[in-house]
Design an enzyme around this catalytic site. Structure first.
Site, PDB file in Angstrom:
ATOM      1  N   MET A 286     -24.435   1.241  14.224  1.00  0.00           N
ATOM      2  CA  MET A 286     -24.137   0.895  15.620  1.00  0.00           C
ATOM      3  C   MET A 286     -23.992   2.226  16.373  1.00  0.00           C
ATOM      4  O   MET A 286     -22.903   2.799  16.459  1.00  0.00           O
ATOM      5  CB  MET A 286     -22.833   0.098  15.704  1.00  0.00           C
ATOM      6  CG  MET A 286     -22.949  -1.298  15.118  1.00  0.00           C
ATOM      7  SD  MET A 286     -23.918  -2.389  16.209  1.00  0.00           S
ATOM      8  CE  MET A 286     -23.556  -3.970  15.418  1.00  0.00           C
ATOM      9  N   VAL A 287     -25.114   2.758  16.858  1.00  0.00           N
ATOM     10  CA  VAL A 287     -25.090   4.062  17.550  1.00  0.00           C
ATOM     11  C   VAL A 287     -25.912   3.962  18.824  1.00  0.00           C
ATOM     12  O   VAL A 287     -26.491   2.918  19.124  1.00  0.00           O
ATOM     13  CB  VAL A 287     -25.685   5.172  16.655  1.00  0.00           C
ATOM     14  CG1 VAL A 287     -24.796   5.437  15.451  1.00  0.00           C
ATOM     15  CG2 VAL A 287     -27.098   4.814  16.221  1.00  0.00           C
TER      16      VAL A 287
ATOM     17  N   GLN B  75      -7.643  -5.775   1.336  1.00  0.00           N
ATOM     18  CA  GLN B  75      -6.420  -5.279   1.945  1.00  0.00           C
ATOM     19  C   GLN B  75      -5.880  -6.347   2.887  1.00  0.00           C
ATOM     20  O   GLN B  75      -6.615  -7.214   3.363  1.00  0.00           O
ATOM     21  CB  GLN B  75      -6.691  -3.991   2.717  1.00  0.00           C
ATOM     22  CG  GLN B  75      -7.109  -2.835   1.815  1.00  0.00           C
ATOM     23  CD  GLN B  75      -6.976  -1.509   2.508  1.00  0.00           C
ATOM     24  OE1 GLN B  75      -5.963  -1.211   3.141  1.00  0.00           O
ATOM     25  NE2 GLN B  75      -7.996  -0.686   2.397  1.00  0.00           N
TER      26      GLN B  75
ATOM     27  N   ASN C 275     -13.306  -4.645   2.189  1.00  0.00           N
ATOM     28  CA  ASN C 275     -14.386  -3.670   2.382  1.00  0.00           C
ATOM     29  C   ASN C 275     -15.066  -3.539   1.028  1.00  0.00           C
ATOM     30  O   ASN C 275     -14.522  -2.911   0.132  1.00  0.00           O
ATOM     31  CB  ASN C 275     -13.839  -2.304   2.797  1.00  0.00           C
ATOM     32  CG  ASN C 275     -13.224  -2.329   4.182  1.00  0.00           C
ATOM     33  OD1 ASN C 275     -13.670  -3.090   5.033  1.00  0.00           O
ATOM     34  ND2 ASN C 275     -12.192  -1.533   4.399  1.00  0.00           N
TER      35      ASN C 275
ATOM     36  N   LYS D  98     -27.913  -0.632   8.909  1.00  0.00           N
ATOM     37  CA  LYS D  98     -27.932  -0.568  10.374  1.00  0.00           C
ATOM     38  C   LYS D  98     -26.771   0.306  10.809  1.00  0.00           C
ATOM     39  O   LYS D  98     -25.695   0.279  10.220  1.00  0.00           O
ATOM     40  CB  LYS D  98     -27.750  -1.975  10.942  1.00  0.00           C
ATOM     41  CG  LYS D  98     -27.615  -2.008  12.458  1.00  0.00           C
ATOM     42  CD  LYS D  98     -27.355  -3.417  12.962  1.00  0.00           C
ATOM     43  CE  LYS D  98     -27.134  -3.431  14.451  1.00  0.00           C
ATOM     44  NZ  LYS D  98     -28.276  -2.939  15.232  1.00  0.00           N
TER      45      LYS D  98
ATOM     46  N   ASN E 223       0.838  -1.195   0.000  1.00  0.00           N
ATOM     47  CA  ASN E 223       0.000   0.000   0.000  1.00  0.00           C
ATOM     48  C   ASN E 223       0.880   1.256   0.000  1.00  0.00           C
ATOM     49  O   ASN E 223       1.842   1.359   0.767  1.00  0.00           O
ATOM     50  CB  ASN E 223      -0.887  -0.024   1.246  1.00  0.00           C
ATOM     51  CG  ASN E 223      -2.083   0.894   1.097  1.00  0.00           C
ATOM     52  OD1 ASN E 223      -1.926   2.031   0.664  1.00  0.00           O
ATOM     53  ND2 ASN E 223      -3.267   0.396   1.421  1.00  0.00           N
ATOM     54  N   ASP E 224       0.533   2.193  -0.882  1.00  0.00           N
ATOM     55  CA  ASP E 224       1.310   3.455  -0.928  1.00  0.00           C
ATOM     56  C   ASP E 224       0.999   4.343   0.258  1.00  0.00           C
ATOM     57  O   ASP E 224       1.717   5.301   0.529  1.00  0.00           O
ATOM     58  CB  ASP E 224       0.984   4.214  -2.225  1.00  0.00           C
ATOM     59  CG  ASP E 224       1.449   3.431  -3.440  1.00  0.00           C
ATOM     60  OD1 ASP E 224       0.672   3.299  -4.398  1.00  0.00           O
ATOM     61  OD2 ASP E 224       2.585   2.895  -3.393  1.00  0.00           O
TER      62      ASP E 224
ATOM     63  N   HIS F 207     -11.017  -5.910  -4.829  1.00  0.00           N
ATOM     64  CA  HIS F 207      -9.734  -6.044  -4.133  1.00  0.00           C
ATOM     65  C   HIS F 207      -9.986  -6.235  -2.651  1.00  0.00           C
ATOM     66  O   HIS F 207     -11.105  -6.065  -2.169  1.00  0.00           O
ATOM     67  CB  HIS F 207      -8.895  -4.782  -4.319  1.00  0.00           C
ATOM     68  CG  HIS F 207      -9.428  -3.611  -3.570  1.00  0.00           C
ATOM     69  ND1 HIS F 207     -10.496  -2.848  -4.034  1.00  0.00           N
ATOM     70  CD2 HIS F 207      -9.107  -3.094  -2.372  1.00  0.00           C
ATOM     71  CE1 HIS F 207     -10.772  -1.896  -3.158  1.00  0.00           C
ATOM     72  NE2 HIS F 207      -9.968  -2.028  -2.132  1.00  0.00           N
TER      73      HIS F 207
HETATM   74  O1  LIG Z   1      -2.099   4.368  -6.163  1.00  0.00           O
HETATM   75  C1  LIG Z   1      -2.681   3.851  -5.203  1.00  0.00           C
HETATM   76  C2  LIG Z   1      -4.147   3.904  -5.077  1.00  0.00           C
HETATM   77  C3  LIG Z   1      -4.761   3.271  -3.886  1.00  0.00           C
HETATM   78  N1  LIG Z   1      -3.884   2.619  -2.997  1.00  0.00           N
HETATM   79  C4  LIG Z   1      -4.459   1.948  -1.834  1.00  0.00           C
HETATM   80  O2  LIG Z   1      -5.494   1.095  -2.239  1.00  0.00           O
HETATM   81  C5  LIG Z   1      -6.355   0.915  -1.139  1.00  0.00           C
HETATM   82  C6  LIG Z   1      -7.772   0.840  -1.671  1.00  0.00           C
HETATM   83  O3  LIG Z   1      -8.481   0.160  -0.694  1.00  0.00           O
HETATM   84  P1  LIG Z   1      -9.876   0.700  -0.096  1.00  0.00           P
HETATM   85  O4  LIG Z   1     -10.729   1.097  -1.284  1.00  0.00           O
HETATM   86  O5  LIG Z   1     -10.399  -0.487   0.658  1.00  0.00           O
HETATM   87  O6  LIG Z   1      -9.567   1.884   0.779  1.00  0.00           O
HETATM   88  C7  LIG Z   1      -6.192   2.094  -0.189  1.00  0.00           C
HETATM   89  O7  LIG Z   1      -5.793   1.639   1.086  1.00  0.00           O
HETATM   90  C8  LIG Z   1      -5.112   2.937  -0.867  1.00  0.00           C
HETATM   91  O8  LIG Z   1      -4.175   3.442   0.056  1.00  0.00           O
HETATM   92  C9  LIG Z   1      -2.511   2.577  -3.178  1.00  0.00           C
HETATM   93  O9  LIG Z   1      -1.784   2.000  -2.385  1.00  0.00           O
HETATM   94  N2  LIG Z   1      -1.957   3.183  -4.278  1.00  0.00           N
END
Ligand SMILES: O=C1CCN([C@@H]2O[C@H](COP(=O)(O)O)[C@@H](O)[C@H]2O)C(=O)N1
Length: 375
Positions: A334-335, A185, A170, A332, A94-95, A183
């Site tokens: 959760m509140v 994570q 998600n 729903k 992840n970036d 996708h």
């Molecule tokens: O160029 C990118 C686009 C998105 N991402 C990563 O992809 C992930 C997308 O996941 P979510 O849609 O579940 O947030 C998100 O955590 C975002 O940080 C990258 O790492 N590089």
């Protein structure tokens, strides 16, 4: 037998008249043996008029390729790297990770009210498919098997170093998902997070009392009881757990004891792909929408502590937490009581399971979508 705490004894001291109790009519609380928490079930509330918030379900058609989406094959990502022209799955670091591998540790505090500890790890993104307009429900079984194989590779690789490797998807904008491309994570951490830490303690205590893994005992009993069963094949069952918090929450359980995802046999992997596709198809058919959810897998811890003892009290399983309640746009929350006191639900787990069981197993969007023959 576990000592029930004061919360579960009748306030007025009268002996509960169990003969008149009807779980589809009378409120009660249910114990979750995996978290040590209770959920309030109020089935009588299902009759109340709904005048709540209606969200616009603005899920428009997604193209199979978006030149601006970094998760699509051949596109540029935030760090300048080019996503390769992958044809199956593709994973990358992840970036914008929530966990980094090397950071200084925080100072120890003598004051118990201000405790900090070190947190290290790594975060990855795993693309399920090169096309943006597919979901697990719409992918072929062979394609879902490729995702499972990649999940296992990630578990084996990251599990060498990290204590907990959390795979989670998600799905849908409603879940705060920032990218429609199919996708998940993967966050791997040096510490054991809250939920698995609670679960590990309770699973271990159950095993000490019964000399049997809790989730194998639970699976066998749910197969016998049937009322919360949603799907079944030769290697897996899907149930709405007795203690479910979310309306259509489900759990995928193996019919034979397996401790971690990386221990799955080829047959268990094949049948897991089949039952995941069937479950997500039922979910989409519930309100005729691409059903939003958070889902993930729990297996025994990994890394050094994973090698430190026999985790035979753990059973690998999947959990789906979908927020939708009454329609494609009513979810729903959760509140209120649920944040300040405890979780509460109106629809009972048994009613939710019955609704899911009653849905067609062919996807509403593509009636010609054929499901692989059941094992
Ligand atoms: O160029 C990118 C686009 C998105 N991402 C990563 O992809 C992930 C997308 O996941 P979510 O849609 O579940 O947030 C998100 O955590 C975002 O940080 C990258 O790492 N590089």
């Amino acid at each position: 037998m576990m000592e029930l705490d004061t919360a579960s004894q009748s306030e007025n001291g009268d002996s509960d008249d169990a003969t008149n109790f009807d779980a589809t009519e009378h409120q009660h609380i249910r114990y979750n043996p995996l978290s040590g928490e209770w959920v309030l079930v109020s089935p009588h509330r299902m009759k109340r008029p709904w005048a709540g918030q209606i969200e616009v379900n603005d899920e428009n058609e997604i193209p199979d390729y978006d030149p601006h989406n970094p998760l699509c094959p051949g596109n540029v990502r935030a760090n300048g790297e080019i996503t390769p022209n992958y044809s199956k799955t593709y994973s990358f670091v992840n970036d914008f990770p929530a966990l980094l591998d090397t950071v200084p540790s925080p100072p120890k505090s003598e004051d118990e009210l201000f405790q900090m500890d070190h947190a290290r790890g790594t975060c990855k993104v795993l693309c399920f498919h090169p096309k943006s307009n597919v979901t697990i429900a719409l992918m072929q079984v062979e394609e879902i098997k490729e995702v499972i194989k990649q999940w296992i590779r990630e578990m084996l690789e990251l599990g060498k170093k990290w204590t907990w490797v959390q795979i989670f998807e998600n799905r849908g904008a409603l879940m705060g998902c920032s990218n429609p491309h199919p996708h998940c994570q993967i966050w791997a951490s040096s510490y054991l997070p809250n939920e698995p830490r609670k679960k590990d303690k309770l699973l271990s205590e159950f095993y000490s009392r019964h000399n049997k893994p809790l989730l194998i005992d639970y699976m066998e009993k749910e197969i016998t009881k049937k009322e919360r069963l949603v799907l079944e094949n030769s290697d897996w069952i899907v149930v709405v757990p007795f203690w479910a918090l979310w309306p259509y929450e489900t759990m995928i359980l193996p019919k034979k004891q397996v401790i971690r995802m990386q221990d799955l046999t080829a047959s268990q992997q094949e049948n897991l792909a089949i039952i995941m596709k069937r479950l997500c198809t039922l979910y989409d058919n519930l309100f005729h929408c691409s059903f939003p959810y958070t889902m993930g897998w729990h297996g025994a811890p990994t890394g050094e502590i994973g090698l430190s003892k026999d985790y035979n009290y753990w059973t690998f399983h999947g959990i789906y937490f979908p927020p939708l309640l009454r329609s494609a746009s009513v979810k729903k929350h959760m509140v209120g009581y649920e944040l300040l006191a405890q979780a509460q639900r109106d629809l009972t787990p048994e009613q939710a399971a019955e609704r899911l069981r009653g849905l067609p197993n062919v996807h509403y969007k593509f009636p010609e979508t054929s499901l692989a023959p059941e094992k």
